[in-house]
Design a protein around this motif. Sequence first.
Motif, PDB file in Angstrom:
ATOM      1  N   LEU A 231       8.111   5.993   2.482  1.00  0.00           N
ATOM      2  CA  LEU A 231       7.539   6.000   1.219  1.00  0.00           C
ATOM      3  C   LEU A 231       6.086   5.743   1.608  1.00  0.00           C
ATOM      4  CD1 LEU A 231       7.101   6.077  -1.887  1.00  0.00           C
ATOM      5  CD2 LEU A 231       7.801   3.780  -1.836  1.00  0.00           C
ATOM      6  N   ALA A 232       5.151   6.525   1.489  1.00  0.00           N
ATOM      7  CA  ALA A 232       3.643   6.136   1.795  1.00  0.00           C
ATOM      8  C   ALA A 232       3.040   5.832   0.326  1.00  0.00           C
ATOM      9  CB  ALA A 232       3.106   7.270   2.457  1.00  0.00           C
ATOM     10  N   LEU A 233       2.317   4.500   0.476  1.00  0.00           N
ATOM     11  CA  LEU A 233       1.752   4.409  -0.810  1.00  0.00           C
ATOM     12  C   LEU A 233       0.299   4.245  -0.486  1.00  0.00           C
ATOM     13  CD1 LEU A 233       3.879   1.269  -1.925  1.00  0.00           C
ATOM     14  CD2 LEU A 233       3.976   3.678  -2.615  1.00  0.00           C
ATOM     15  N   ASP A 234      -0.525   4.904  -1.518  1.00  0.00           N
ATOM     16  CA  ASP A 234      -1.991   4.807  -1.745  1.00  0.00           C
ATOM     17  C   ASP A 234      -2.305   3.451  -2.010  1.00  0.00           C
ATOM     18  OD1 ASP A 234      -4.536   5.074  -2.045  1.00  0.00           O
ATOM     19  OD2 ASP A 234      -4.278   7.069  -2.426  1.00  0.00           O
ATOM     20  N   ALA A 235      -3.514   2.845  -1.159  1.00  0.00           N
ATOM     21  CA  ALA A 235      -3.878   1.564  -1.558  1.00  0.00           C
ATOM     22  C   ALA A 235      -4.647   1.440  -2.818  1.00  0.00           C
ATOM     23  CB  ALA A 235      -4.739   1.128  -0.500  1.00  0.00           C
ATOM     24  N   ARG A 236      -5.010   2.727  -3.357  1.00  0.00           N
ATOM     25  CA  ARG A 236      -5.508   2.522  -4.707  1.00  0.00           C
ATOM     26  C   ARG A 236      -4.705   2.853  -5.912  1.00  0.00           C
ATOM     27  NH1 ARG A 236      -9.175   7.620  -4.013  1.00  0.00           N
ATOM     28  NH2 ARG A 236      -7.206   8.166  -2.838  1.00  0.00           N
ATOM     29  N   LEU A 237      -3.455   2.597  -5.444  1.00  0.00           N
ATOM     30  CA  LEU A 237      -2.430   2.556  -6.701  1.00  0.00           C
ATOM     31  C   LEU A 237      -2.293   1.627  -7.481  1.00  0.00           C
ATOM     32  CD1 LEU A 237      -0.122   5.118  -7.169  1.00  0.00           C
ATOM     33  CD2 LEU A 237       1.469   3.329  -5.993  1.00  0.00           C
ATOM     34  N   ALA A 260      -2.483   5.387   4.395  1.00  0.00           N
ATOM     35  CA  ALA A 260      -3.642   5.343   5.197  1.00  0.00           C
ATOM     36  C   ALA A 260      -3.195   5.202   6.787  1.00  0.00           C
ATOM     37  CB  ALA A 260      -4.793   4.340   5.050  1.00  0.00           C
ATOM     38  N   SER A 261      -2.121   4.616   7.111  1.00  0.00           N
ATOM     39  CA  SER A 261      -1.738   4.414   8.300  1.00  0.00           C
ATOM     40  C   SER A 261      -0.349   5.411   8.637  1.00  0.00           C
ATOM     41  CB  SER A 261      -1.176   2.997   8.698  1.00  0.00           C
ATOM     42  OG  SER A 261       0.039   2.709   7.762  1.00  0.00           O
ATOM     43  N   ALA A 270       5.200  10.529  -0.881  1.00  0.00           N
ATOM     44  CA  ALA A 270       3.818   9.980  -1.061  1.00  0.00           C
ATOM     45  C   ALA A 270       3.241   9.849  -2.468  1.00  0.00           C
ATOM     46  CB  ALA A 270       2.864  11.059  -0.017  1.00  0.00           C
ATOM     47  N   LEU A 271       2.841   8.455  -2.586  1.00  0.00           N
ATOM     48  CA  LEU A 271       2.227   8.205  -3.947  1.00  0.00           C
ATOM     49  C   LEU A 271       0.934   8.207  -3.765  1.00  0.00           C
ATOM     50  CD1 LEU A 271       5.218   7.633  -4.554  1.00  0.00           C
ATOM     51  CD2 LEU A 271       4.390   5.651  -5.956  1.00  0.00           C
ATOM     52  N   ARG A 272       0.093   9.256  -4.242  1.00  0.00           N
ATOM     53  CA  ARG A 272      -1.224   9.069  -3.979  1.00  0.00           C
ATOM     54  C   ARG A 272      -2.332   9.350  -5.272  1.00  0.00           C
ATOM     55  NH1 ARG A 272       0.445  12.812   0.172  1.00  0.00           N
ATOM     56  NH2 ARG A 272      -0.060  12.071   2.324  1.00  0.00           N
ATOM     57  N   VAL A 273      -3.126   8.660  -5.318  1.00  0.00           N
ATOM     58  CA  VAL A 273      -4.235   8.354  -6.321  1.00  0.00           C
ATOM     59  C   VAL A 273      -5.418   9.513  -6.191  1.00  0.00           C
ATOM     60  CG1 VAL A 273      -6.222   7.248  -7.669  1.00  0.00           C
ATOM     61  CG2 VAL A 273      -3.965   6.217  -6.790  1.00  0.00           C
ATOM     62  N   VAL A 274      -5.379  10.618  -6.931  1.00  0.00           N
ATOM     63  CA  VAL A 274      -6.324  11.842  -6.736  1.00  0.00           C
ATOM     64  C   VAL A 274      -7.181  11.755  -7.962  1.00  0.00           C
ATOM     65  CG1 VAL A 274      -4.903  12.816  -4.920  1.00  0.00           C
ATOM     66  CG2 VAL A 274      -4.589  13.483  -7.404  1.00  0.00           C
TER      67      VAL A 274
END
Length: 420
Positions: A231-237, A260-261, A270-274
Amino acid sequence: MLSGLEFAYPAALALLALPVLVLWFAHRRAARAERDATGTLELWRQSAAEAPRSARRKRLPPAIWWLTAALVAGALASAGPRQRSASDRSLLVVVDRSPSMYLDDRGATRIERALAAARVAVERCDPARVRWIAPPATTDVQHHGARPPDDWLRAPRVPRAAPEFSDYDRAGVLWITDRDLEPRAAGIAASGGVAVPGVIGWSAGRRIEWDGERVVERASDPASTDAAPVLALDARLPERIARVARSWASARGVRVASAASEPANVSALALRVVGEARTSPCELARDGWSARGLCASGLALADVDGPLEPWLGSADGRAVWVAHGLGRVHLALSAIEAPRGDPAAWAVSWATLFDACLAPPPGSASVMERSAAGHPVLVAPDRGSSAGDAGGSAWTALTAATALVLALCALLASGTRAVG
């Protein structure tokens, strides 16, 4: 211009026999002597004596000629006339990027073997241009050049279904896949391949494998980087959502990493803030919970991996703030307050979303995908062209319209004769 015409369905030209039959029957009927019965022999004799020695032969009525012309035009339309331009001949290559194409088969992947065979088919066609597509993706749907992009030789992060090849079964098209699909008009370069045992899925941190005969469950190696889905988490979440995601991952045996890493092609979710950096207050509500937050203007419902479905948005439906697809969740949220309503509804709602979006980890494929694909197949495509196909519809429409107009003329001519 007419010298470059060809027919997509030349067998339909057999329908040209219909106007010939119509003319033949009409001629026979016109040449047949008319019978005139009389009850008095004397009247018959007087009629015969006064008749001219050579009566004028009956002509075919205009309606018959109009009908014959309409049948000729209809037969031509059925044959699919099209303009063929040898100088503008192009080739469309449809590439299968489903998981089975990336299985290692005796030192090479199936897609590498299929592309190697396709080069031979392309050389036989000698096209002026080559266009590559890999449906059902959206943004990388098209590529021009002698070979596909190098990225297509690596498995996409989100597993894709095989293309609907039947939508591309026409001249001037080449299919790249691993199984013999027997197209009617397109060419095909199929790699074939032996059965490839391996991982077919994960469950609670344990690998589900197919050993070539049966499905078995094995404990994963914690030291391995691919021991479990990621599970890839965006730091801006927003932190409230990140906490729910971590709890969900712990319960499902999913490893958590930073977006990011972690390489983009490794994560199974992947949870991304866009969206735009500028945000405004918004009201969120779903599944028995509601909360205030800061939202961007909205999300696009498509990305490089395909279409996305809306999950959370404005009440009027004009803006979407959370959208999802297999392997990813996009958020246009920068902050969210404590949710109102049932406390359990908040966690259950997001966990249900994550369950639906979790993709198989990279390297896994279903038993069907891992099964034997048979022998290699190479069939060069027809030397048709996409330009010819495009022009074909125009010529077919023209001849069909001509047939309709001629048929209406025949109908009017028949009605006029009946009135007269």
